[in-house]
Design an enzyme around this catalytic site. Structure first.
Site, PDB file in Angstrom:
ATOM      1  CG  ASP A   2      -2.218   0.766   0.967  1.00 47.89           C
ATOM      2  OD1 ASP A   2      -3.246   0.507   1.604  1.00 47.89           O
ATOM      3  OD2 ASP A   2      -2.171   1.682   0.096  1.00 47.89           O
TER       4      ASP A   2
HETATM    5  C1  GLC Z   1      -4.447   4.147  -0.265  1.00 46.97           C
HETATM    6  C2  GLC Z   1      -5.318   2.967   0.132  1.00 46.97           C
HETATM    7  C3  GLC Z   1      -5.364   1.882  -0.893  1.00 46.97           C
HETATM    8  C4  GLC Z   1      -5.286   2.499  -2.277  1.00 46.97           C
HETATM    9  C5  GLC Z   1      -3.899   3.100  -2.430  1.00 46.97           C
HETATM   10  C6  GLC Z   1      -3.734   3.801  -3.777  1.00 46.97           C
HETATM   11  O1  GLC Z   1      -3.706   4.575   0.834  1.00 46.97           O
HETATM   12  O2  GLC Z   1      -5.067   2.370   1.394  1.00 46.97           O
HETATM   13  O3  GLC Z   1      -6.586   1.144  -0.693  1.00 46.97           O
HETATM   14  O4  GLC Z   1      -5.498   1.511  -3.267  1.00 46.97           O
HETATM   15  O5  GLC Z   1      -3.582   3.995  -1.376  1.00 46.97           O
HETATM   16  O6  GLC Z   1      -4.574   4.910  -3.838  1.00 46.97           O
END
Ligand code: GLC
Length: 756
Positions: free
Chosen positions: A303
């Protein structure tokens, strides 16, 4: 502590043994063949790995933000684009997220394919969670439909639109099980139950990916957030997750396993720790479970900056240590922290990391790029999106999805559907004529202007026959109560009142947790004031989470949970209010009486002193121990009777299956659909068992007076769980089987699983 430590080691080892047992039984063939296949890529992939420098390899494991600034200054936008192109040209990046538009993405892709040394195409990922431009109801709402086929269609439409905009990969489905409505991301998941959550997770994977990953309308899916992100202490996002291994395997992992079995191409590692080991550095789940036991052969992306957050967790000394821990655990691609491309070459030089670990990660990424056709067809037809974005067909499915997600919680006196003869309707509340918040959280490139408001939808449904008199009454939060009196006057001058209250889209979603799940602001005052007029009244709750509405539940005759229903909100609400559709949705998550009851969920344990009127039992002194509305609950404009429950046998031998059936009768005077639910209870286990567990559901359509017999089949694996030795198996003994309209009501009988 030593004993506990041994237990934990035994626990982990047993878990490994247990997951190996599963692995052996279910996937041994697939495992071996996939391990072999995973060890080598195509000739092209192996040739690229052989030819690439360490920095070029690390570039392929690096994802960067690729969104263009949209301010008016074209020079800034141009300079930003040139910066990104330079990184691509130099092989420093293999993926972007947040980039939209075929023209823009083709421009970046051309540099990768035609100007970089190895010509490796970029993979573009985006958060296509519940639609791309045609925004569907939030995932929690779609889960309330208990309709996997509809969920699959919705995901497919999202894929069609996103792929037409140049996106190759979506960071969805989010499959985190959540039993705490304080957590803002409850809106994004499939609710509290692993059985329902698993079925929906698989449906979304199928919908996004389709049958052919190389098809122009296929979107590579990503099951997230691996794992147990939905169980943070206090319902606070990113917070500590400290749960038993049994809860991890019984509640939080099944939807991920279902996504893997459905063929999901990627996974995303979660921000949270799991029992002291952050998910993003957790080799046990990321490699032992995910790859060795489940046979997953795609790639894992972290993430956003989750790699370097290992330092904040206190699990890594510094970014370099964090990068080595994450890649070694099995996280292949680093989302935006840049730690891989900054530190891993040195880790190799210093002998802290084996180059084969890097090569395995690069292999998985390149094989995935190959599997979705990027090497063969890296560009998107820039005209395609004009034919598909927000087309009538897509809007039609969004409307159907919204209609099937709206849960009728109460309908005393059958206020709904609205009866002919009503000539003036007061439409009150801050969400009644609201476009932006109907989209909900994670609305991709959805636009508020696309939304049919409830006011517009109702107006379109009645034309000039009925006057829809709108008055906002108050804001969703803050503001003053001055407008309530005006709303009261409008209600007094009307035949009945529809009051639409709830949350803004921003009150749920990432980092949007609430310590209080009551109606925000002055909305309850507004509801009470309208109720005091004595007019027939309906309350619609538009929210991203279950809200505690005990006063509304006690005093208002008709309540519909409409969630954040997407672009077709107004048409879908009108369809439900005027009876064009008979609601059939069921709650995918418990609605508490107040936040003090949380966590409260149907599949709870019995305890040694289950709640009762006896004093010394497990309950609160200031509120009933039951929820406001239980999991699986939802009413219809008709009534359904359950009768003639029976089992094919009262004793079940190992390896046998048993059928359970009941007759469902439409005892009302309008046609309707009922989602018939099957639950089991294992009365005695070597570990205590929940009082109920969902093990089947079927939708049945019935005309007035019609009856149908619904039959379910239970197998031994439906009864299995990880026992005190962490062996996944069913234990002999008595089981109660229930068939009913929700997790509380219905018919029950029992049978015995007998020993060998
Ligand atoms: C965010 C979220 C994740 C998302 C990623 C890209 O922090 O936790 O679910 O897909 O970043 O935006």
């Amino acid at each position: 502590m030593k004993l506990f430590a041994h237990f934990r080691v035994a626990n982990i080892c047993a878990m490994l043994a247990m997951t190996w047992v599963i692995g052996y039984q279910v996937t041994v063939a697939r495992c071996e063949s996939q391990k072999a296949a995973a060890a080598i890529g195509s000739k092209r992939v192996e040739a690229l790995i052989a030819a690439m420098s360490i920095d070029e390899k690390l570039g392929q494991l690096t994802q960067r933000p690729g969104g263009m600034r949209t301010d008016d200054n074209p020079e800034v936008a141009h300079a930003k684009r040139e910066d990104l192109k330079r990184e691509v040209r130099e092989g420093k990046v293999g993926s972007f997220l947040g980039a939209f538009g075929a023209e823009y993405i083709n421009d970046l892709q051309r540099v990768a394919v035609e100007e970089s040394k190895h010509g490796i195409p970029l993979i573009i990922g985006n958060d296509i969670i519940h639609g791309c431009r045609t925004i569907f109801p939030i995932p929690l709402a779609e889960a309330a439909s208990w309709d996997p086929a509809l969920v699959e269609r919705s995901a497919h439409i999202a894929a069609v639109e996103a792929a037409a905009m140049g996106t190759h990969w979506t960071f969805a489905p989010m499959v985190d099980i959540c039993r705490d409505p304080r957590w803002g991301r409850v809106a994004e998941g499939n609710g509290e139950d692993p059985y329902l959550g698993s079925i929906i997770a698989a449906a979304r994977v199928r919908g996004f990916q389709g049958d052919d990953l190389k098809a122009s309308d296929s979107l590579l899916a990503c099951a997230k957030h691996f794992a147990a992100y939905g169980a943070p202490e206090g319902g606070r996002d990113y917070n500590t997750v400290d749960i038993s291994m049994a809860t991890l395997f019984e509640v939080h992992l099944p939807p991920f396993r279902a996504a893997v079995d459905a063929g999901v191409g990627t996974m995303m590692s979660a921000f949270n720790e799991i029992n002291g080991v952050p998910a993003t550095a957790n080799r046990f789940i990321m490699t032992e479970v995910l790859r060795s036991q489940w046979g997953f052969d795609g790639f894992v992306v972290s993430d956003w900056t989750a790699v370097t957050e290992l330092v904040a967790h206190g699990y890594a000394r510094d970014d370099a240590h964090a990068a080595a821990l994450a890649i070694d655990a099995g996280v292949d691609m680093d989302m935006t922290s840049q730690a891989y491309r900054t530190h891993l070459a040195k880790a190799i030089d210093d002998g802290h990391l084996d180059i084969r670990t890097i090569d395995d990660a690069v292999r998985r990424v390149l094989k995935t790029k190959e599997s979705i056709g990027l090497f063969d067809d890296p560009y998107t037809d820039p005209e395609l999106h004009k034919k598909v974005i927000l087309c009538d067909e897509h809007r039609g499915v969004a409307r159907e999805s919204a209609r099937r997600s709206m849960v009728l919680l109460k309908n005393d006196g059958n206020v709904l559907p609205l009866k002919p003869g009503i000539k003036k309707i007061a439409l009150i509340g801050p969400l009644a004529d609201n476009q932006r918040d109907m989209l909900g959280t994670w609305a991709a490139i959805g636009k508020a202007e696309d939304v049919v408001t409830i006011r517009t939808g109702m107006g379109a449904a009645v034309g000039d026959e009925v006057a829809i008199n709108f008055e906002i009454g108050c804001q969703i939060e803050g503001g003053d109560v001055a407008g309530i009196q005006k709303a009261v006057e409008v209600a007094r001058a009307s035949d009945m009142a529809i009051v639409v209250v709830g949350e803004t889209a921003g009150m749920s979603g990432e980092a949007s947790c609430r310590s209080n799940i009551d109606l925000p602001g002055h909305q309850l005052e507004l509801v009470k004031a309208i109720h005091a007029t004595g007019k027939p009244m309906v309350v619609l709750v538009a929210s991203g989470r279950p809200l505690a509405i005990p006063w509304v539940a006690e005093h208002v005759p008709t309540i519909v949970q409409i969630w954040h229903p997407g672009v077709e909100a107004g048409h879908a609400v009108a369809d439900v209010l005027f009876g064009k559709v008979n609601p059939s949705a069921k709650l995918p998550i418990t609605i508490p009486r107040n936040v003090g009851q949380v966590p409260i969920y149907y599949a709870h344990k019995q305890t040694g002193r289950p709640p009762s009127d006896s004093f010394f039992t497990s309950k609160y002194s200031d509120v009933p121990w039951t929820p406001l509305y239980p999991f699986g609950f939802g009413l219809s404009y008709t009534k359904f009777g359950y009768s003639k429950m029976k089992l094919s046998q009262v004793k079940m031998k190992p390896g046998e299956s048993i059928t359970a059936s009941a007759t469902i009768t439409n005892t009302g005077d309008v046609a309707g659909e009922e989602i018939v639910q099957l639950y089991i209870r294992d009365l005695v286990g070597s570990r205590t068992r929940p009082v109920k567990q969902l093990r089947g559901f079927k939708r049945v359509s019935l005309a007035p007076g019609e009856s149908k017999t619904i039959t379910f089949t239970l197998t031994e694996s439906d009864l299995a769980y990880w026992d005190s030795n962490f062996e996944f198996k069913a234990e002999p003994g008595k089981f109660v089987v229930s068939i009913g309209p929700n997790s509380v009501d219905g018919m029950s009988t029992d049978f015995e699983l007998i020993a060998e």
